[in-house]
Motif scaffolding. Structure first.
Motif, PDB file in Angstrom:
ATOM      1  N   LEU A  94     136.253  56.007   9.063  1.00 29.24           N
ATOM      2  CA  LEU A  94     137.222  55.088   8.059  1.00 29.24           C
ATOM      3  C   LEU A  94     136.966  53.532   8.379  1.00 29.24           C
ATOM      4  CD1 LEU A  94     139.669  55.094   6.440  1.00 29.24           C
ATOM      5  CD2 LEU A  94     141.246  54.747   8.503  1.00 29.24           C
ATOM      6  N   ALA A  95     136.148  52.851   9.211  1.00 27.92           N
ATOM      7  CA  ALA A  95     135.681  52.468   9.194  1.00 27.92           C
ATOM      8  C   ALA A  95     134.310  51.547   7.833  1.00 27.92           C
ATOM      9  CB  ALA A  95     135.083  51.367  10.113  1.00 27.92           C
ATOM     10  N   ALA A  96     134.056  53.266   7.812  1.00 27.80           N
ATOM     11  CA  ALA A  96     132.129  53.195   7.591  1.00 27.80           C
ATOM     12  C   ALA A  96     133.021  53.548   5.608  1.00 27.80           C
ATOM     13  CB  ALA A  96     131.469  54.387   7.733  1.00 27.80           C
ATOM     14  N   LEU A  97     133.914  54.187   5.187  1.00 28.69           N
ATOM     15  CA  LEU A  97     134.422  54.482   4.320  1.00 28.69           C
ATOM     16  C   LEU A  97     134.657  53.034   4.113  1.00 28.69           C
ATOM     17  CD1 LEU A  97     136.315  58.152   5.056  1.00 28.69           C
ATOM     18  CD2 LEU A  97     133.971  57.255   3.623  1.00 28.69           C
ATOM     19  N   LYS A  98     135.310  52.609   4.188  1.00 27.58           N
ATOM     20  CA  LYS A  98     136.042  51.123   4.292  1.00 27.58           C
ATOM     21  C   LYS A  98     134.864  50.092   3.839  1.00 27.58           C
ATOM     22  CE  LYS A  98     140.544  50.995   6.039  1.00 27.58           C
ATOM     23  NZ  LYS A  98     141.266  51.441   4.522  1.00 27.58           N
ATOM     24  N   THR A  99     133.716  49.905   3.882  1.00 30.63           N
ATOM     25  CA  THR A  99     132.153  49.495   3.980  1.00 30.63           C
ATOM     26  C   THR A  99     131.675  49.644   2.752  1.00 30.63           C
ATOM     27  OG1 THR A  99     131.281  50.419   5.805  1.00 30.63           O
ATOM     28  CG2 THR A  99     132.778  48.322   6.084  1.00 30.63           C
ATOM     29  N   GLY A 100     132.005  51.112   2.503  1.00 31.49           N
ATOM     30  CA  GLY A 100     131.203  52.006   1.136  1.00 31.49           C
ATOM     31  C   GLY A 100     130.084  52.514   1.808  1.00 31.49           C
TER      32      GLY A 100
END
Length: 242
Positions: free
Chosen positions: A230-236
């Protein structure tokens, strides 16, 4: 104690029916013990009485023998005196011959007296001899009865002890049947099995608790990975986390 009394008593005891006496007894062993004591005492008394009777018979026999020997001796003296008288008379000594004939007559008189005494004693000796024979036979029978009594007493005591042992054993067997110890063993075995089952249950419970802890760790790992993605998605970054 007269001879007839002794003979009657010995004969009565010798003919005693032991089995009939035992059939009438309330306590056969005690009666046998008493009979043995009575028989032993009676045999002792009878032996003394019979010994006295035999002693009297032997005295009569000795007196008879003396009378017979005396008659023979006086007969010999009478013959010797008569011959001497004949010799003196032949020699012309009539006076001396008469004197020896008188001696011969005296000797013959003594001979006749001894013979009468011997003859008078013979029926008594014969009767006494018969009585002594019966008394001896009766004593032998009494001794045999005493042996029989002792044997029966010993047999009875042995049988009583055997019966007592058998009764004791049967009572023990009966008690075992009534209070079967295997039931106690079965109860103890059930208790052990319950304790064993409880131990297995505790072991299984402990194992289940440990598995749950490891499953919690697995769930924690999965949650961490999700958070990372989820953190990776938020960072694009998109897709999977590097």
């Amino acid at each position: 104690m007269s001879k007839q009394t002794i003979l009657g008593r010995v004969t009565q005891l010798a003919k005693a029916n032991i089995n009939a006496l035992l059939d009438q007894a309330e306590d056969p062993q005690k009666m046998l013990d008493q009979l043995i004591r009575d028989y032993t005492n009676n045999i002792s008394e009878a032996e003394q009485a019979v010994a006295t009777t035999i002693g009297n018979l032997r005295m009569l026999e000795a007196d008879h023998k003396e009378d017979v020997e005396a008659a023979s001796e006086w007969g010999g003296k009478a013959l010797a005196a008569s011959r001497k008288a004949d010799e003196l008379r032949a020699a012309g000594s009539a006076q001396d011959a008469d004197r020896f004939d008188n001696l011969a007559k005296v000797a013959l008189g003594r001979q006749l007296q001894s013979e009468r005494e011997a003859k008078t004693a013979e029926p008594t000796i014969a009767a006494q001899t018969e009585v002594v024979g019966k008394l001896k036979s009766g004593l032998d029978s009494m001794r045999n009865k005493l042996t029989e009594l002792t044997s029966k007493r010993d047999e009875l005591v042995a049988r009583a002890k055997t019966a007592q042992a058998q009764n004791t054993m049967m009572d023990a067997v009966k008690n075992i049947d009534v209070m079967d110890p295997t039931s106690d063993l079965n109860r103890f075995e059930d208790k052990v099995r319950r304790e064993e089952a409880m131990a297995l249950g505790k072991q299984e419970l402990a194992a289940s608790s440990l598995d749950a802890q490891f499953e919690s760790l697995d769930d924690l790992g999965k949650t961490s990975e999700i958070e990372a993605r989820l953190a990776a998605l938020k960072t694009g970054g998109g897709g999977r986390a590097a």
